[in-house]
Design a protein around this motif. Structure first.
Motif, PDB file in Angstrom:
ATOM      1  N   ASN A 134       0.894  -1.249   0.024  1.00 58.14           N
ATOM      2  CA  ASN A 134       0.027   0.026   0.075  1.00 58.14           C
ATOM      3  C   ASN A 134       0.966   1.415  -0.053  1.00 58.14           C
ATOM      4  O   ASN A 134       1.896   1.197   0.943  1.00 58.14           O
ATOM      5  CB  ASN A 134      -0.958   0.043   1.244  1.00 58.14           C
ATOM      6  CG  ASN A 134      -1.966  -0.971   1.353  1.00 58.14           C
ATOM      7  OD1 ASN A 134      -2.464  -1.311   0.109  1.00 58.14           O
ATOM      8  ND2 ASN A 134      -2.398  -1.343   2.414  1.00 58.14           N
ATOM      9  N   ARG A 135       0.267   2.272  -0.780  1.00 62.80           N
ATOM     10  CA  ARG A 135       1.174   3.343  -0.682  1.00 62.80           C
ATOM     11  C   ARG A 135       0.504   4.424   0.391  1.00 62.80           C
ATOM     12  O   ARG A 135      -0.432   4.253   0.678  1.00 62.80           O
ATOM     13  CB  ARG A 135       0.981   4.213  -2.082  1.00 62.80           C
ATOM     14  CG  ARG A 135       1.839   3.443  -3.233  1.00 62.80           C
ATOM     15  CD  ARG A 135       2.077   4.251  -4.405  1.00 62.80           C
ATOM     16  NE  ARG A 135       3.019   5.129  -4.036  1.00 62.80           N
ATOM     17  CZ  ARG A 135       4.555   5.124  -4.443  1.00 62.80           C
ATOM     18  NH1 ARG A 135       4.888   3.929  -4.910  1.00 62.80           N
ATOM     19  NH2 ARG A 135       5.311   5.885  -3.941  1.00 62.80           N
ATOM     20  N   LYS A 136       1.402   5.371   0.776  1.00 60.24           N
ATOM     21  CA  LYS A 136       1.132   6.071   1.832  1.00 60.24           C
ATOM     22  C   LYS A 136       1.955   7.469   1.843  1.00 60.24           C
ATOM     23  O   LYS A 136       3.036   7.603   1.308  1.00 60.24           O
ATOM     24  CB  LYS A 136       1.449   5.294   3.160  1.00 60.24           C
ATOM     25  CG  LYS A 136       1.144   6.330   4.412  1.00 60.24           C
ATOM     26  CD  LYS A 136      -0.574   6.257   4.501  1.00 60.24           C
ATOM     27  CE  LYS A 136      -0.906   6.662   5.898  1.00 60.24           C
ATOM     28  NZ  LYS A 136      -2.386   6.850   6.190  1.00 60.24           N
ATOM     29  N   THR A 137       1.073   8.575   2.079  1.00 59.77           N
ATOM     30  CA  THR A 137       1.528   9.893   1.918  1.00 59.77           C
ATOM     31  C   THR A 137       1.638  10.626   3.439  1.00 59.77           C
ATOM     32  O   THR A 137       0.776  10.561   4.175  1.00 59.77           O
ATOM     33  CB  THR A 137       1.024  10.909   1.090  1.00 59.77           C
ATOM     34  OG1 THR A 137       0.963  10.297  -0.264  1.00 59.77           O
ATOM     35  CG2 THR A 137       1.570  12.242   1.187  1.00 59.77           C
ATOM     36  N   PHE A 138       2.879  10.892   3.923  1.00 61.14           N
ATOM     37  CA  PHE A 138       3.247  11.682   5.091  1.00 61.14           C
ATOM     38  C   PHE A 138       3.439  13.188   4.811  1.00 61.14           C
ATOM     39  O   PHE A 138       4.178  13.540   3.836  1.00 61.14           O
ATOM     40  CB  PHE A 138       4.230  10.948   5.767  1.00 61.14           C
ATOM     41  CG  PHE A 138       3.805   9.791   6.483  1.00 61.14           C
ATOM     42  CD1 PHE A 138       3.316   9.539   7.753  1.00 61.14           C
ATOM     43  CD2 PHE A 138       4.007   8.700   5.872  1.00 61.14           C
ATOM     44  CE1 PHE A 138       3.023   8.497   8.241  1.00 61.14           C
ATOM     45  CE2 PHE A 138       3.915   7.195   6.611  1.00 61.14           C
ATOM     46  CZ  PHE A 138       3.129   7.319   7.540  1.00 61.14           C
ATOM     47  N   LEU A 139       3.193  14.014   5.428  1.00 59.67           N
ATOM     48  CA  LEU A 139       3.642  15.477   5.833  1.00 59.67           C
ATOM     49  C   LEU A 139       5.197  15.050   6.543  1.00 59.67           C
ATOM     50  O   LEU A 139       5.193  14.333   7.696  1.00 59.67           O
ATOM     51  CB  LEU A 139       2.972  16.113   6.569  1.00 59.67           C
ATOM     52  CG  LEU A 139       3.619  17.618   6.887  1.00 59.67           C
ATOM     53  CD1 LEU A 139       3.712  18.341   5.606  1.00 59.67           C
ATOM     54  CD2 LEU A 139       2.794  18.326   7.986  1.00 59.67           C
ATOM     55  N   PHE A 140       6.297  15.477   6.021  1.00 63.77           N
ATOM     56  CA  PHE A 140       7.458  15.038   6.735  1.00 63.77           C
ATOM     57  C   PHE A 140       8.100  16.499   7.123  1.00 63.77           C
ATOM     58  O   PHE A 140       8.545  17.349   6.066  1.00 63.77           O
ATOM     59  CB  PHE A 140       8.432  14.483   5.690  1.00 63.77           C
ATOM     60  CG  PHE A 140      10.005  14.153   6.445  1.00 63.77           C
ATOM     61  CD1 PHE A 140       9.891  13.324   7.385  1.00 63.77           C
ATOM     62  CD2 PHE A 140      10.973  14.781   5.866  1.00 63.77           C
ATOM     63  CE1 PHE A 140      11.311  13.050   7.952  1.00 63.77           C
ATOM     64  CE2 PHE A 140      12.380  14.513   6.431  1.00 63.77           C
ATOM     65  CZ  PHE A 140      12.217  13.511   7.345  1.00 63.77           C
ATOM     66  N   ILE A 141       8.615  16.635   8.594  1.00 66.08           N
ATOM     67  CA  ILE A 141       9.183  17.855   8.966  1.00 66.08           C
ATOM     68  C   ILE A 141      10.353  17.372   9.748  1.00 66.08           C
ATOM     69  O   ILE A 141      10.402  16.787  10.670  1.00 66.08           O
ATOM     70  CB  ILE A 141       8.219  18.584   9.775  1.00 66.08           C
ATOM     71  CG1 ILE A 141       6.790  18.777   9.226  1.00 66.08           C
ATOM     72  CG2 ILE A 141       8.694  19.915  10.214  1.00 66.08           C
ATOM     73  CD1 ILE A 141       5.653  19.627  10.290  1.00 66.08           C
ATOM     74  N   PRO A 142      11.549  17.889   9.023  1.00 74.51           N
ATOM     75  CA  PRO A 142      12.808  17.580   9.617  1.00 74.51           C
ATOM     76  C   PRO A 142      13.253  18.895  10.328  1.00 74.51           C
ATOM     77  O   PRO A 142      13.442  20.043   9.675  1.00 74.51           O
ATOM     78  CB  PRO A 142      13.607  17.310   8.312  1.00 74.51           C
ATOM     79  CG  PRO A 142      13.128  17.797   7.211  1.00 74.51           C
ATOM     80  CD  PRO A 142      11.728  18.317   7.579  1.00 74.51           C
ATOM     81  N   ILE A 143      13.546  18.610  11.409  1.00 75.16           N
ATOM     82  CA  ILE A 143      14.368  19.954  12.195  1.00 75.16           C
ATOM     83  C   ILE A 143      15.441  19.485  12.798  1.00 75.16           C
ATOM     84  O   ILE A 143      15.739  18.409  13.606  1.00 75.16           O
ATOM     85  CB  ILE A 143      13.234  20.132  13.393  1.00 75.16           C
ATOM     86  CG1 ILE A 143      11.845  20.586  12.835  1.00 75.16           C
ATOM     87  CG2 ILE A 143      13.611  21.356  14.276  1.00 75.16           C
ATOM     88  CD1 ILE A 143      10.613  20.434  13.945  1.00 75.16           C
ATOM     89  N   VAL A 144      16.639  20.424  12.427  1.00 74.03           N
ATOM     90  CA  VAL A 144      18.025  20.215  13.159  1.00 74.03           C
ATOM     91  C   VAL A 144      18.096  21.173  14.448  1.00 74.03           C
ATOM     92  O   VAL A 144      17.989  22.248  14.262  1.00 74.03           O
ATOM     93  CB  VAL A 144      19.093  20.457  11.885  1.00 74.03           C
ATOM     94  CG1 VAL A 144      20.433  20.280  12.656  1.00 74.03           C
ATOM     95  CG2 VAL A 144      19.088  19.591  10.759  1.00 74.03           C
ATOM     96  N   ILE A 145      18.325  20.360  15.129  1.00 69.87           N
ATOM     97  CA  ILE A 145      18.527  20.958  16.856  1.00 69.87           C
ATOM     98  C   ILE A 145      20.030  21.005  16.944  1.00 69.87           C
ATOM     99  O   ILE A 145      20.626  19.947  17.270  1.00 69.87           O
ATOM    100  CB  ILE A 145      17.692  20.295  17.694  1.00 69.87           C
ATOM    101  CG1 ILE A 145      16.165  20.465  17.241  1.00 69.87           C
ATOM    102  CG2 ILE A 145      17.792  20.979  19.035  1.00 69.87           C
ATOM    103  CD1 ILE A 145      15.105  19.545  18.052  1.00 69.87           C
ATOM    104  N   ASP A 146      20.655  22.273  17.330  1.00 66.20           N
ATOM    105  CA  ASP A 146      21.863  22.385  17.761  1.00 66.20           C
ATOM    106  C   ASP A 146      21.709  22.650  19.431  1.00 66.20           C
ATOM    107  O   ASP A 146      21.481  23.704  19.829  1.00 66.20           O
ATOM    108  CB  ASP A 146      22.486  23.712  17.142  1.00 66.20           C
ATOM    109  CG  ASP A 146      24.246  23.712  17.428  1.00 66.20           C
ATOM    110  OD1 ASP A 146      24.337  23.484  18.688  1.00 66.20           O
ATOM    111  OD2 ASP A 146      24.644  24.072  16.719  1.00 66.20           O
TER     112      ASP A 146
END
Length: 359
Positions: free
Chosen positions: A137-149
């Motif tokens: 099954n295909r699936k779509t996500f909202l992807f939020i990558p956050i780099v934290i120093d």
């Protein structure tokens, strides 16, 4: 006169049974065509030399198609167990193949190959290896990558965030997950920045609702001098799963090293999705269902629905009488799962007796 009446009755009965037989033959052919896995549009190539052998090129196409198939329906751990499967075994699972777009460029042969694998044989092969495949099954996500120093107490969402910049560059044709990245919205950035101290507990719903997506993956990428640690919050149907990964001696500003992080993250997300969609082929539940044959369109629609259900291992017409067609269905799951799955397509059953009746 009586002889003529008997002959007419016999003729009607003959036409009725002949129609049913034709229906069953057509039905069986449709099942055969639908009960398959298809790997499409794979490009294969080979230098065009004196010892050029097109059959060897096709054999490599079979191997490539098999790797693509198992990459799509098995987890990365299970894939390693069977990726060196012999060509003879692979060919035993192939129903058909098609070669197209053949061309010669700079003394090199190029072509595209489509390979159709027999689903029943493929699932049987995996079952013998004690591997449970997944529904592709295909699936779509909202992807939020956050780099934290952590040292500077700062975060990167859009600018200078190489995970964000390079995420869409790494894709395989067997990936089941699609990702939508947020647009560079200053309001979103300020909202996330205000949540710095509680970011691991923040649900990001204020942002996800803008994209009309309920399912979301937030990757919190903590960097320090020694390592990069990624905490992934995977939210599906309001259920949140946390996944941790660490990358030692990794420079988050180096393109090649960032691509390795992205590759590992996508493998992890694909594996998690596949585990949620596993087919337990060891469960073979026989179900007996009868359907009134007075409504041909309803019968056809019911069969089409069964064909499309990945958990339906097989089905056939076991018998018929003047009122009903009787189906025997083999289902890789529980009766409750079958009823729930069919209800999505508006099929409901009277289950009071051993033989269920389609309402």
């Amino acid at each position: 006169m009586q002889i003529k009446i008997k002959l007419l009755r016999f003729l009607r009965l003959y036409i009725y049974f002949f129609t049913i037989v034709l229906f069953i033959i057509f039905f069986s052919t449709a099942i055969l065509k639908a009960n398959s896995f298809k790997v499409s549009n794979l490009e294969i190539s080979e230098p065009f030399e004196l010892n050029f052998d097109k059959n060897k090129v096709i054999d490599r196409g079979f191997k490539l198609a098999f790797i693509n198939l198992i990459s799509m329906i098995t987890t990365s751990g299970d894939k390693k167990k069977i990726q060196n499967t012999s060509l003879k075994v692979i060919k035993g699972m192939v129903d058909s193949f098609t070669i197209s777009k053949e061309k010669f460029i700079d003394e090199t042969y190029y072509a595209n190959i489509d390979v159709v694998f027999n689903k029943k044989n493929t699932l049987f092969f995996l079952e013998k290896k004690n591997i449970f495949p997944s529904i592709p099954n295909r699936k779509t996500f909202l992807f939020i990558p956050i780099v934290i120093d952590e040292r500077k107490r700062d975060l990167l969402l859009f600018s200078n965030n190489k995970i964000f910049d390079l995420w869409s560059d790494f894709n395989e044709n067997y990936h089941l997950l699609d990702y939508i990245l947020p647009t560079e919205d200053l309001e979103d950035f300020n909202l996330i920045k205000d949540k710095f101290d509680s970011i691991e507990d923040y649900d990001f719903k204020e942002i996800s609702k803008k994209y009309f997506l309920k399912d979301i993956i937030v990757a919190l990428i903590f960097k320090n001098e020694k390592e990069v640690r990624v905490l992934s919050k995977i939210s599906i149907n309001e259920t949140i799963q946390l996944k941790n990964q660490s990358f030692d001696n990794t420079d988050i500003t180096d393109d090649d090293q960032v691509k390795q992080i992205i590759k590992q993250l996508k493998i992890m997300y694909e594996d998690y999705w596949k585990k949620l969609n596993k087919i337990n082929t060891s469960i073979k539940l026989p179900l007996l269902i009868k359907v009134k044959h007075s409504d041909n369109s309803k019968i056809s629609s019911f069969e089409d629905t069964l064909i499309k259900k990945d958990l339906v291992n097989n089905f056939l017409i076991s018998k018929f009488d003047k009122n009903y067609i009787f189906y025997r269905i083999i289902f890789n799951g529980t009766p409750t799962e079958f009823l729930k799955s069919m209800s999505y397509d508006n099929y409901f059953f009277n289950t009071d007796k051993k033989i269920w009746v389609l309402k």
